[in-house]
Design an enzyme around this catalytic site. Structure first.
Site: not given
Ligand code: OXD
Length: 307
Positions: A222, A270
Site C-alpha cells: 500500500r 496501481h
Molecule cells: C486491492 C487492491 O486491495 O486493488 O484489491 O489494491
C-alpha cells in the site's frame, strides 16, 4: 434477506448472473433505494458505506478488494464480519506482476530501455538467479502464490512476517528482531504487506540502509507504507539500484512528482492486480454458502490485526 452489490455496474452484472444461477434464493440488488435497509444481510463494497447503522440485520461486509485498510472498522458493529476478497483472479494477476517486476530488475530491463533510447549497444553485468536473493515482506496467501510462481527460476527466497510462519523452501524470519537479518540477505525486496498501524511508513530510510548495497524494491503493498523521499535518497546515493512501484500515497501522484521521471523507477498506476468478477462472484457465493453452513468465511478479517 438481501445481498447489496455496492460497486461498479459492469462487475455487478457478472455477479448478478452468477447469483441468479448459483444462489437463486438470495435477492441481489445494485440499487437499494427501494429496499428496506433492514432487509440487507450482505453488502459487497470497497469501503464502509455511509449510515451503516441503517442496516440493522447486516451479517457480512464483503470487500471487493484484497486490502481492507480503507474500511473504518470502528464503525462496523462487532457482530458484523468483514471479509476481504480472496479469489483466483487477484492471485494470478499478482503473480504475473511480481514476476514481471522481479525479472525486469534481475535482467536490468530499465537500463536497457534507456540504452535503446540512446542507441547504445552494451551488455551489463548480470547475476545468476541463484545469487539473486529475493525477500518478501509478508507471507500471506498472495506472497505464497508469488513465491510458487518464481520458484522455477532458482532464486533463493526468504520471507518476513509479523508472527512465526513456515513455508517450504523459504527462509522464514519474523517479528521486529527478524527484520534486520532478513533485510541483510535480500537483494530484491518485495513488499506485499497489508497496511496497518505497524506497517505504515515501514519502507523508510532505516529499512533501505539495512539492505545490501545494490538492492532493489518491488512495492505492491500500500502507498502509505513507502517514504518517497527516503526511496529517492537511497536511489540517488546509489545504495539502491532500482524500484518498481505500483502503489503510492496519494494516488494518483501529481504530474510533477519525481517518481514519474526518475531513471531508476518504474511506476505503474496501481494495476498489479484487480478483482476479476467471474472468479470473485464464485468466491463470494461460496462464502455465503459457508456462512449458511455455520462456517467462517474465507478471508475473514481479524479486527485486532487489521487484515
Ligand atoms: C486491492 C487492491 O486491495 O486493488 O484489491 O489494491
Amino acid at each position: 434477506m438481501v445481498f447489496w452489490f455496492n460497486s461498479d455496474r459492469e462487475r455487478g452484472r457478472v455477479f448478478a448472473e452468477a447469483f441468479a444461477r448459483d444462489l437463486p434464493d438470495l435477492p441481489f440488488v445494485m440499487d437499494i433505494s427501494e429496499r428496506d435497509p433492514e432487509e440487507i444481510r450482505y453488502i459487497l463494497t470497497w469501503t464502509t458505506p455511509p449510515d451503516l447503522h441503517r442496516f440493522r440485520n447486516l451479517e457480512i461486509v464483503f470487500c471487493i478488494g484484497a486490502g481492507v485498510d480503507q474500511f473504518k472498522t470502528e464503525t462496523l458493529p462487532s457482530n458484523v464480519m468483514l471479509v476481504r476478497m480472496v479469489e483466483d483472479g487477484i492471485v494470478r494477476m499478482m503473480q504475473e506482476y511480481v514476476t514481471l517486476a522481479v525479472l525486469a530488475l534481475h535482467r536490468n530491463l530499465k537500463a536497457y530501455i534507456g540504452q535503446q533510447a540512446d542507441a547504445t549497444w552494451r551488455s551489463l553485468p548480470v547475476r545468476q538467479a541463484a545469487q539473486q536473493r529475493i525477500g518478501i515482506l509478508g507471507l500471506g496467501m498472495l506472497a505464497q502464490a508469488v513465491i510458487e510462481r518464481l520458484k522455477p527460476f532458482g532464486f533463493p527466497f526468504a520471507a518476513w512476517s509479523r508472527s512465526e510462519q513456515h513455508f517450504d523452501g523459504v527462509d522464514c524470519y519474523h517479528g521486529p528482531g527478524g527484520l534486520t537479518p532478513f533485510l541483510a540477505r535480500t537483494d530484491i525486496l518485495i513488499c506485499l504487506l497489508p497496511l496497518t498501524k505497524d506497517t505504515q511508513g515501514l519502507l523508510d530510510g532505516e529499512l533501505f540502509a539495512a539492505l545490501p548495497a545494490g538492492a532493489a524494491l518491488v512495492h505492491v503493498g500500500r502507498g502509505a507504507q513507502l517514504d518517497h523521499d527516503a526511496l529517492i535518497a537511497a536511489l540517488d546515493e546509489g545504495h539502491l539500484s532500482g524500484a518498481v512501484i505500483d502503489v503510492t500515497e496519494p494516488e494518483p501522484l501529481s504530474p510533477e512528482h519525481v517518481f514519474w521521471r526518475h531513471p531508476k523507477i518504474t511506476l505503474t498506476p496501481h494495476i498489479a492486480s484487480a478483482t476479476q468478477p467471474e472468479t470473485a462472484a464464485r468466491a463470494v457465493i461460496d462464502n455465503i454458502k459457508r456462512h449458511r453452513d455455520g462456517l467462517d468465511p474465507i478471508g475473514l478479517v481479524d479486527r485486532n490485526r487489521g487484515y
